[in-house]
Design an enzyme around this catalytic site. Structure first.
Site, short mmCIF file in Angstrom:
data_model
loop_
_atom_site.label_atom_id
_atom_site.label_comp_id
_atom_site.label_asym_id
_atom_site.label_seq_id
_atom_site.Cartn_x
_atom_site.Cartn_y
_atom_site.Cartn_z
N HIS A 114 0.82 -1.23 0.00
CA HIS A 114 0.00 0.00 0.00
C HIS A 114 0.85 1.28 0.00
O HIS A 114 0.31 2.37 -0.21
CB HIS A 114 -0.94 0.04 1.21
N ASP A 150 -2.85 -10.60 -2.42
CA ASP A 150 -3.42 -10.06 -1.18
C ASP A 150 -4.87 -9.64 -1.47
O ASP A 150 -5.18 -9.20 -2.58
CB ASP A 150 -2.59 -8.86 -0.73
N HIS A 152 -6.42 -7.13 -0.63
CA HIS A 152 -6.54 -5.69 -0.87
C HIS A 152 -5.76 -5.28 -2.12
O HIS A 152 -4.71 -5.86 -2.41
CB HIS A 152 -5.99 -4.91 0.35
N ASP A 230 -4.90 -12.70 3.36
CA ASP A 230 -6.14 -12.17 3.94
C ASP A 230 -7.36 -12.38 3.04
O ASP A 230 -8.46 -11.94 3.37
CB ASP A 230 -5.99 -10.68 4.32
ZN LIG Z 1 -4.28 -7.07 2.63
#
Ligand SMILES: [Zn+2]
Length: 287
Positions: A114, A150, A152, A230
């Site tokens: 991120h 991931d 996200h 995740d």
């Molecule tokens: Zn994540």
């Protein structure tokens, strides 16, 4: 299997934060208490400013030493600059080891995908994977890809590698979800594969398979994997539906491409994380 880790990366925490030291310490313990997968443990070397500044603005790197939280999810810690640099160093080492043809996993925190060129966010301080990819290009690699599973969106990796010659980024992630980006492809080289919250597991896996097909068609000479766990059905932070055997399958699919690749731990917040990583590594090793 070579695993890069360092006890230093368990040396910061904030009470109640899901991105916690036990993610690493419990995984190390799990992997040391098994015999099915031979592991060679190494500690990371060091990352230089020159390597980090390929991906990040100088002000952003300096900001790591200013004692103020980065955002509500991303606290300041006294030693966060050192920890983030150690995580980058592990990514760089993993990249070198992969280019020599060995299986390698960086078991470090903080994660990185991120972190944008200008900003630490979302539990991430420096973008480990983007720094490693830019180093590989600097060292003469002509085509490198990021594969980010991931749950996200890897917004930081996209921000840094957008339209870079010789690079493609493939990110499979839940949308809508944090950080709110990744609904569509970006630039000429960032390919996004959104999956809906609580998507049927078969659909999630078919989307991963489609992204793997596109990754293969890109014909990279090196693949950098942002390995986040995740998307797991029991992860507390998102609404994924994957099971341990899906991470095993992912490891096996990457292995089957016969292209050098290295994996870095990104997210994964369930207490089953050690089992998920173990399953993935068995897939990578073909066990
Ligand atoms: Zn994540």
């Amino acid at each position: 299997m070579i695993i890069i880790t360092d006890e230093k990366c368990a040396g910061y925490s904030r009470y109640g934060h899901p991105e916690r030291p036990a993610r690493i310490t419990a995984t190390v313990e799990r992997l040391k208490n098994q015999t099915g997968l031979p592991v060679k443990w190494i500690v990371p070397a060091q990352a230089t400013d020159r390597q980090i500044l390929r991906a990040h603005a100088p002000e952003m790197v300096a900001r790591l030493k200013i004692p103020r939280d980065f955002d509500a999810d991303t606290p300041f810690f006294e030693n966060i600059s050192d920890c983030a640099r150690a995580s980058v160093a592990a990514a760089l080492d993993a990249m070198q080891i992969a280019r020599k043809g060995e299986n390698v996993f960086s078991l470090m925190r903080p994660p990185g995908h991120h972190a944008t060129r200008d900003r630490s966010m979302g539990f991430c301080y420096l973008n480990n994977i983007a720094i490693a990819v830019l180093e590989a290009l600097g060292a003469g690699a002509k085509r490198a890809a990021v594969f980010d599973f991931d749950v996200h969106h890897g917004n930081g990796t996209e921000d840094i590698l957008l339209d870079r010659e010789g690079v493609a980024v493939f990110s499979i992630h839940q949308f809508p979800c944090y950080p709110g980006t990744g609904e569509k492809d970006a630039g000429k080289n960032c390919f996004n594969y959104p999956v809906e919250p609580s998507v049927p597991r078969e659909t999630y896996r078919a989307t991963l398979a489609r992204a793997l097909g596109d990754l293969k068609n890109f014909q990279p000479e090196l693949v950098a994997v942002s390995a986040g766990f995740d998307g797991y059905a029991r992860d507390p932070l998102a609404c994924g539906t994957l099971l341990a055997e899906d991470f095993y399958w992912l490891g096996g699919e990457l292995r089957a491409m016969k292209i050098p690749f290295f994996s870095l731990l990104e997210g994964g917040y369930s207490s089953d994380l050690p089992e998920l990583i173990f399953a993935y590594l068995k897939g990578v090793e073909g066990k």
